[in-house]
Design an enzyme around this catalytic site. Sequence first.
Site, PDB file in Angstrom:
ATOM      1  N   VAL A  64      46.446  53.256  38.572  1.00  0.00           N
ATOM      2  CA  VAL A  64      46.508  53.131  40.029  1.00  0.00           C
ATOM      3  C   VAL A  64      47.878  52.665  40.520  1.00  0.00           C
ATOM      4  O   VAL A  64      48.067  52.479  41.716  1.00  0.00           O
ATOM      5  CB  VAL A  64      45.389  52.210  40.582  1.00  0.00           C
ATOM      6  CG1 VAL A  64      44.025  52.845  40.382  1.00  0.00           C
ATOM      7  CG2 VAL A  64      45.448  50.817  39.967  1.00  0.00           C
ATOM      8  N   ASN A  90      42.238  44.774  42.328  1.00  0.00           N
ATOM      9  CA  ASN A  90      42.164  43.707  41.331  1.00  0.00           C
ATOM     10  C   ASN A  90      43.092  43.959  40.135  1.00  0.00           C
ATOM     11  O   ASN A  90      43.506  43.003  39.471  1.00  0.00           O
ATOM     12  CB  ASN A  90      40.705  43.593  40.854  1.00  0.00           C
ATOM     13  CG  ASN A  90      40.564  42.820  39.565  1.00  0.00           C
ATOM     14  OD1 ASN A  90      40.622  41.601  39.548  1.00  0.00           O
ATOM     15  ND2 ASN A  90      40.398  43.531  38.446  1.00  0.00           N
ATOM     16  N   SER A 142      47.270  35.328  42.994  1.00  0.00           N
ATOM     17  CA  SER A 142      47.191  34.217  42.047  1.00  0.00           C
ATOM     18  C   SER A 142      47.908  33.005  42.636  1.00  0.00           C
ATOM     19  O   SER A 142      48.883  33.166  43.381  1.00  0.00           O
ATOM     20  CB  SER A 142      47.878  34.616  40.739  1.00  0.00           C
ATOM     21  OG  SER A 142      48.220  33.473  39.989  1.00  0.00           O
ATOM     22  N   TYR A 155      55.596  37.662  37.468  1.00  0.00           N
ATOM     23  CA  TYR A 155      54.202  37.644  37.936  1.00  0.00           C
ATOM     24  C   TYR A 155      54.075  36.902  39.272  1.00  0.00           C
ATOM     25  O   TYR A 155      53.417  37.383  40.206  1.00  0.00           O
ATOM     26  CB  TYR A 155      53.343  36.967  36.864  1.00  0.00           C
ATOM     27  CG  TYR A 155      51.865  36.925  37.156  1.00  0.00           C
ATOM     28  CD1 TYR A 155      51.085  38.080  37.082  1.00  0.00           C
ATOM     29  CD2 TYR A 155      51.235  35.728  37.484  1.00  0.00           C
ATOM     30  CE1 TYR A 155      49.722  38.029  37.327  1.00  0.00           C
ATOM     31  CE2 TYR A 155      49.873  35.673  37.734  1.00  0.00           C
ATOM     32  CZ  TYR A 155      49.122  36.829  37.654  1.00  0.00           C
ATOM     33  OH  TYR A 155      47.773  36.782  37.904  1.00  0.00           O
ATOM     34  N   ALA A 156      54.741  35.738  39.384  1.00  0.00           N
ATOM     35  CA  ALA A 156      54.660  34.949  40.623  1.00  0.00           C
ATOM     36  C   ALA A 156      55.241  35.740  41.797  1.00  0.00           C
ATOM     37  O   ALA A 156      54.676  35.734  42.901  1.00  0.00           O
ATOM     38  CB  ALA A 156      55.399  33.628  40.450  1.00  0.00           C
ATOM     39  N   ALA A 157      56.359  36.437  41.551  1.00  0.00           N
ATOM     40  CA  ALA A 157      56.965  37.247  42.619  1.00  0.00           C
ATOM     41  C   ALA A 157      55.993  38.336  43.068  1.00  0.00           C
ATOM     42  O   ALA A 157      55.810  38.580  44.268  1.00  0.00           O
ATOM     43  CB  ALA A 157      58.272  37.876  42.130  1.00  0.00           C
ATOM     44  N   SER A 158      55.331  38.970  42.097  1.00  0.00           N
ATOM     45  CA  SER A 158      54.407  40.066  42.448  1.00  0.00           C
ATOM     46  C   SER A 158      53.186  39.533  43.189  1.00  0.00           C
ATOM     47  O   SER A 158      52.694  40.156  44.131  1.00  0.00           O
ATOM     48  CB  SER A 158      53.986  40.836  41.185  1.00  0.00           C
ATOM     49  OG  SER A 158      53.087  40.062  40.400  1.00  0.00           O
ATOM     50  N   LYS A 159      52.693  38.346  42.791  1.00  0.00           N
ATOM     51  CA  LYS A 159      51.474  37.821  43.421  1.00  0.00           C
ATOM     52  C   LYS A 159      51.757  37.186  44.785  1.00  0.00           C
ATOM     53  O   LYS A 159      50.885  37.144  45.656  1.00  0.00           O
ATOM     54  CB  LYS A 159      50.772  36.840  42.477  1.00  0.00           C
ATOM     55  CG  LYS A 159      50.163  37.530  41.251  1.00  0.00           C
ATOM     56  CD  LYS A 159      49.116  38.569  41.662  1.00  0.00           C
ATOM     57  CE  LYS A 159      48.454  39.222  40.482  1.00  0.00           C
ATOM     58  NZ  LYS A 159      47.411  40.197  40.880  1.00  0.00           N
ATOM     59  N   ILE A 188      41.328  31.415  35.372  1.00  0.00           N
ATOM     60  CA  ILE A 188      39.996  32.002  35.190  1.00  0.00           C
ATOM     61  C   ILE A 188      39.865  32.506  33.753  1.00  0.00           C
ATOM     62  O   ILE A 188      40.801  33.102  33.211  1.00  0.00           O
ATOM     63  CB  ILE A 188      39.792  33.179  36.188  1.00  0.00           C
ATOM     64  CG1 ILE A 188      40.110  32.753  37.630  1.00  0.00           C
ATOM     65  CG2 ILE A 188      38.377  33.739  36.082  1.00  0.00           C
ATOM     66  CD1 ILE A 188      39.279  31.611  38.182  1.00  0.00           C
TER      67      ILE A 188
HETATM   68  P1  NAD Z   1      42.339  41.497  32.599  1.00  0.00           P
HETATM   69  O1  NAD Z   1      43.599  41.767  31.848  1.00  0.00           O
HETATM   70  O2  NAD Z   1      41.143  41.048  31.864  1.00  0.00           O
HETATM   71  O3  NAD Z   1      41.936  42.768  33.476  1.00  0.00           O
HETATM   72  C1  NAD Z   1      42.866  43.469  34.218  1.00  0.00           C
HETATM   73  C2  NAD Z   1      42.354  44.868  34.410  1.00  0.00           C
HETATM   74  O4  NAD Z   1      43.283  45.607  35.207  1.00  0.00           O
HETATM   75  C3  NAD Z   1      42.207  45.620  33.086  1.00  0.00           C
HETATM   76  O5  NAD Z   1      40.964  46.289  33.075  1.00  0.00           O
HETATM   77  C4  NAD Z   1      43.340  46.640  33.128  1.00  0.00           C
HETATM   78  O6  NAD Z   1      43.044  47.845  32.446  1.00  0.00           O
HETATM   79  C5  NAD Z   1      43.437  46.895  34.626  1.00  0.00           C
HETATM   80  N1  NAD Z   1      44.721  47.469  35.004  1.00  0.00           N
HETATM   81  C6  NAD Z   1      45.958  46.917  34.861  1.00  0.00           C
HETATM   82  N2  NAD Z   1      46.881  47.778  35.318  1.00  0.00           N
HETATM   83  C7  NAD Z   1      46.220  48.876  35.770  1.00  0.00           C
HETATM   84  C8  NAD Z   1      46.626  50.106  36.342  1.00  0.00           C
HETATM   85  N3  NAD Z   1      47.919  50.378  36.559  1.00  0.00           N
HETATM   86  N4  NAD Z   1      45.672  51.019  36.665  1.00  0.00           N
HETATM   87  C9  NAD Z   1      44.373  50.764  36.461  1.00  0.00           C
HETATM   88  N5  NAD Z   1      43.926  49.604  35.907  1.00  0.00           N
HETATM   89  C10 NAD Z   1      44.843  48.679  35.573  1.00  0.00           C
HETATM   90  O7  NAD Z   1      42.759  40.442  33.729  1.00  0.00           O
HETATM   91  P2  NAD Z   1      41.908  39.491  34.687  1.00  0.00           P
HETATM   92  O8  NAD Z   1      42.145  38.112  34.234  1.00  0.00           O
HETATM   93  O9  NAD Z   1      40.520  39.984  34.837  1.00  0.00           O
HETATM   94  O10 NAD Z   1      42.737  39.684  36.034  1.00  0.00           O
HETATM   95  C11 NAD Z   1      42.296  40.489  37.115  1.00  0.00           C
HETATM   96  C12 NAD Z   1      43.200  40.214  38.310  1.00  0.00           C
HETATM   97  O11 NAD Z   1      43.120  38.838  38.655  1.00  0.00           O
HETATM   98  C13 NAD Z   1      44.676  40.503  38.045  1.00  0.00           C
HETATM   99  O12 NAD Z   1      45.280  41.038  39.203  1.00  0.00           O
HETATM  100  C14 NAD Z   1      45.238  39.130  37.752  1.00  0.00           C
HETATM  101  O13 NAD Z   1      46.611  39.055  38.044  1.00  0.00           O
HETATM  102  C15 NAD Z   1      44.410  38.286  38.712  1.00  0.00           C
HETATM  103  N6  NAD Z   1      44.348  36.875  38.354  1.00  0.00           N
HETATM  104  C16 NAD Z   1      43.827  36.475  37.161  1.00  0.00           C
HETATM  105  C17 NAD Z   1      43.781  35.119  36.864  1.00  0.00           C
HETATM  106  C18 NAD Z   1      43.201  34.591  35.594  1.00  0.00           C
HETATM  107  O14 NAD Z   1      43.293  33.377  35.350  1.00  0.00           O
HETATM  108  N7  NAD Z   1      42.581  35.413  34.760  1.00  0.00           N
HETATM  109  C19 NAD Z   1      44.289  34.185  37.773  1.00  0.00           C
HETATM  110  C20 NAD Z   1      44.813  34.633  38.977  1.00  0.00           C
HETATM  111  C21 NAD Z   1      44.823  35.985  39.258  1.00  0.00           C
END
Ligand code: NAD
Length: 246
Positions: A64, A90, A142, A155-159, A188
Amino acid sequence: MEFKDSTVVVTGGTRGIGRAITLAFAREGAAVHAAYLCNDDAARSLIDEASGLPGTVSVFRADVSTSEGAIGLINSAAALSGHIDVLVNNAGIIRDCYLAMMSEDDWEAVIRSNINPLFHCCKWGLRKMMGRRRGSIVNISSISGLIGTPGQANYAASKGAVVSFTKSLAREAGPMGIRVNAVTAGMIKTEMTSSLKQELVEKVLKGSALGRIGTPEEIADAVLFLSSERASYITGQALVVDGGIV
Ligand code: NAD
């Protein structure tokens, strides 16, 4: 059954936080279309786990961060029912490294993977929502984007960009009856955090009010609330769900 007859798109929807969001919407009766990048086994097991729920789950393999992937996803979701009610952006990645040692590839991969999907999926998703003058978009940010984290400048810049993008789009889409919010997640328990240095995780959690890691389901609950009619007067917000880290 709050989302009965609703079509919901979740990017990165087969794993971690995205998987919990997909299942939570399906429990509330939605037809959920979950996009994933490459793990076919996770996608298959999600379909199994969702069978028997009031709603339905379908999966779509797409990158995506490209316009082709996003257009394919949005069109295939709209083909299910003719419309899209909720879009959850997400998908995201980390490539942690101190800046002095960070490669250009680590910088570009994170910026591309975490910001481009917002542009592509929101652009094409909005077009499906505009005609009906209703819809909700929730972007996953995030707390790194709010307070910064050492080793995560990319990552921080993107979020941080996710939050400013959300606020701008909320102003643009509000007059069309479409709400746009973000959930700013803390630490998480997912595969993403299992790859972090455990001492960093413990240090962050020690300084938080609740003193524990969050679950993907706790993020999913916030996403469902912001997507629902109960949040009908909320737009342009970044809701912090972090157990009191910030
Ligand atoms: P994860 O790595 O378990 O899952 C991320 C999912 O995104 C995976 O299924 C991956 O295949 C998919 N993905 C990544 N790039 C993609 C692309 N270009 N096209 C389609 N799918 C894509 O991570 P998570 O911990 O479940 O994180 C989910 C979201 O939450 C992310 O955006 C992450 O930055 C954000 N987040 C996570 C945390 C945490 O502590 N886990 C904290 C803050 C924010």
